[in-house]
Design an enzyme around this catalytic site. Structure first.
Site, PDB file in Angstrom:
ATOM      1  N   HIS A 401       0.798  -1.224   0.000  1.00  0.00           N
ATOM      2  CA  HIS A 401       0.000   0.000   0.000  1.00  0.00           C
ATOM      3  C   HIS A 401       0.831   1.274   0.000  1.00  0.00           C
ATOM      4  O   HIS A 401       0.305   2.360  -0.234  1.00  0.00           O
ATOM      5  CB  HIS A 401      -0.966   0.025   1.193  1.00  0.00           C
ATOM      6  N   GLY A 402       2.119   1.149   0.281  1.00  0.00           N
ATOM      7  CA  GLY A 402       2.923   2.361   0.371  1.00  0.00           C
ATOM      8  C   GLY A 402       4.363   2.012   0.638  1.00  0.00           C
ATOM      9  O   GLY A 402       4.801   0.894   0.391  1.00  0.00           O
TER      10      GLY A 402
END
Lengths: 478, 140
Positions: A401-402
């Site tokens: 996600h990041g």
């Protein structure tokens, strides 16, 4: 704790003790060495104790220490005898990201970035104590938002119906039940629709620096040197309150259902129980608030662009590419051990990455796969990925996600001491404005892993494909 | 010499505090001050101050600490109440007391971090030699 390599970028913690399944961590050899003594691996093990968990307790390469679940954790549980855990979603229900494309090229805005950032900073409240661009809503209206999600924003003049087609779940989970959301949560949300939040939330103007899959990028409306906008935010105080309310509910329920978990933050209840289904309904309502929130902010940002640049909507060409959530639990259909069935998939700091042909993704993207938005840090930039069939097979259609933090906020502030951070970022070509005294110091690029390394692990494992790389040129933060 | 009442903890993604007190009541006061120090800092004129009466029921010191902080955080989030003083007593049923503070205004006061929630992660409350000690991690 044993850790054995089972593929180039895949590691397994074998099942032992009361673990119901093994743990599996996607990470490069370099990353896993840094993680060996990190408490987040124990959290992968703890999640493996959840009743009804299927296949394995997963972690993505941006894994870091959370509470209950690690950030970057994915776990699927059976509906009939499995549990749902608010800790597997997080406080910020439906924290997520949306990407907007425009017709603008970098050269069109290069001289006006600072003006754009100032306009965005003034128009989109971000910090604590901030009220929304929308005046305080009545409780009844908040409940309408919780039922309708992003559609509420469209009906009230923020964006168009076409945006809903390009939002995960079309911006609304049908299972939302506003009656399951407490009055306190409703009150917290009433003043916050259209606010960015703080910490690692941001709205940024990006330049498309690299395109890896030109045909697919064209289908998404992304062009090299084009200007895009990325919004990272969630369900604000309403979502945080829902999480707090149901952690309490679950904690009390576990005794009744004779559930024991290694970590109190893994409090859970059977999905089919009254507590489990209530949390699903409340969580869905909070998720709808978050989609509505991002839809409103996207529309406000569009108005800033039109006004600051003095151009027409046709010249701007503002269009939502996609919106994804990375803190959510959803009932999805997956194939496990040759059988297809419904599972409750928890993604806490992980993003859905469905492959081609899945009916859940917009028709426009069914040939190429679902766009996945991976924000990095404000120095090194972000990525747009595509989901794959391999993700469906290996990770319940999930990816990272990041970037994931490598430094605590305290360490980052120490490393930032004595430096003029705004000036530093400006010299790197990024115009930044932030409300919080410590926000910039805590969110500097040195606090994060290199998102490129995270994304490369996912691509090498066949879980996602790189579509484009974005480089920030203007950022607002809370 | 000023007695140390709280200190910040290192945590990769979130914020935490370790708090100290001679007794449970002082521990709760230190925890409240510590939490609000993470949120920001604010000074108020006397006429801006208001009082809130708070009672929390719990026989477990760990739960009591979390419920106390959650209540204060809720007051901040709902009405902007920013704590400046605390007079709390431990009771057989939990705790009871009066807190004073003003309404936080981001245009005048210094904002540091938004606290999303008080977590049970790494939560520890212990009576140690000559006092109490606790650690709390907040989701930010």
């Amino acid at each position: 704790m044993q850790l054995r390599q089972i593929d180039v970028n895949l590691w397994e913690i074998p099942r032992e003790g009361d673990m119901r399944v093994p743990g599996r961590i996607y990470a490069s050899p370099r990353q896993i060495e840094l993680l060996r003594n990190d408490p987040c691996l124990q959290q992968v093990v703890n999640v493996a104790h959840l009743p009804g968990i299927v296949a394995c307790s997963l972690a993505m390469p941006d894994i870091h220490w959370g509470y209950g679940f690690p950030i970057g954790g994915v776990a699927a549980t059976r509906l009939e005898n499995g549990v749902i855990s608010p800790g597997g979603v997080g406080y910020d229900i439906n924290c997520g990201v949306r990407l907007v494309r425009t017709e603008l090229l970098y050269e069109d805005v290069r001289e006006k970035i600072a003006d754009l950032v100032r306009a965005l900073f003034a128009s989109i409240p971000s910090g604590v104590g901030a009220h929304g661009a929308i005046p305080k809503l009545s409780a009844a209206e908040v409940r309408r938002v919780l039922r309708s999600g992003a559609a509420w924003a469209v009906e009230n003049g923020y964006g168009t119906r076409a945006d809903l087609d390009h939002t995960e779940e079309e911006g609304r989970l049908e299972t939302a039940d506003p009656d399951l959301v407490s009055e306190t949560a409703i009150e917290r949300g009433a003043k916050q629709l259209g606010t960015l939040g703080s910490g690692n939330h941001f709205l940024e103007i990006d330049r498309v620096e690299e395109v890896y899959l030109p045909e697919a990028a064209a289908q998404c409306g992304i062009q090299k040197h084009g200007i895009a906008v990325l919004v990272h935010s969630g369900s604000r105080g309403l979502g945080y309150q829902v999480c707090e309310d149901y952690l309490g509910t679950m904690g009390r329920a576990m005794e009744r259902y004779r559930i024991r978990v290694p970590d109190r933050q893994l409090a859970c209840a059977p999905i089919q129980s009254s507590e489990g289904s209530a949390y699903l309904g409340a969580m869905a309502a909070a998720a709808n608030f978050a989609w509505c929130n991002r839809q409103v902010m996207m529309a406000l940002a569009e108005r800033c662009f039109l006004s600051a640049l003095g151009i027409s909507p046709r010249e701007l060409g503002w269009r939502l590419v996609y919106d994804v959530c990375h803190n959510i639990a959803k009932i999805e259909t997956h194939r496990v051990d040759g059988e297809t069935g419904s599972l409750c998939v928890h993604r806490k700091g992980a993003t859905r990455a469905f492959g081609p042909e899945r009916r859940e993704i917009p028709h426009a993207y069914r040939q190429v796969g679902q766009p996945v938005l991976i924000p990095g840090d404000m120095g090194r930039g972000s990525f747009v990925l595509l989901g794959t069939a391999m993700a469906m097979e290996k990770t319940f259609g999930s990816t990272c996600h990041g970037a994931g933090r490598v430094m605590s906020r305290g360490q980052s502030k120490k490393a930032s001491r004595g430096r003029n951070l705004v000036e530093e970022m400006r010299e790197q070509g990024v115009s930044v404005m932030a409300h919080g005294r410590d926000t910039l110091a805590e969110e500097m690029p040195h606090a994060y892993k290199d998102v490129a390394e995270v994304v490369d692990v996912m691509e090498e494992a066949g879980i996602s494909r790189k579509l484009a790389r974005l480089r920030p040129i203007g950022v607002i933060k809370g | 010499m000023r007695v140390r009442r709280f200190e910040e903890l290192e945590h990769t993604a979130d914020l935490g505090i370790r708090v100290f007190g001679a007794d449970l009541a002082e521990l709760l006061t230190s925890a409240a001050e510590g939490m609000f120090s993470l949120i920001g800092s604010a000074a108020f004129r006397p006429e801006e101050l208001r009082s809130l009466e708070i009672s929390i029921e719990s026989h477990d010191p760990t739960d009591l600490l979390v419920l106390w902080l959650q209540r204060l955080l809720r007051e901040f989030n709902l009405s902007g109440f920013f704590l400046t003083a605390c007079d709390v007593r431990a009771t057989p049923a939990g705790c009871s007391g009066t807190v004073r503070g003003g309404t936080f205004d981001p245009r005048r006061h210094e904002f540091r971090s938004e606290i999303k929630g008080v977590t049970f992660h790494g939560l520890a409350v212990a009576s140690i030699h000559g006092g109490w000690q606790a650690q709390v991690i907040f989701d930010v």
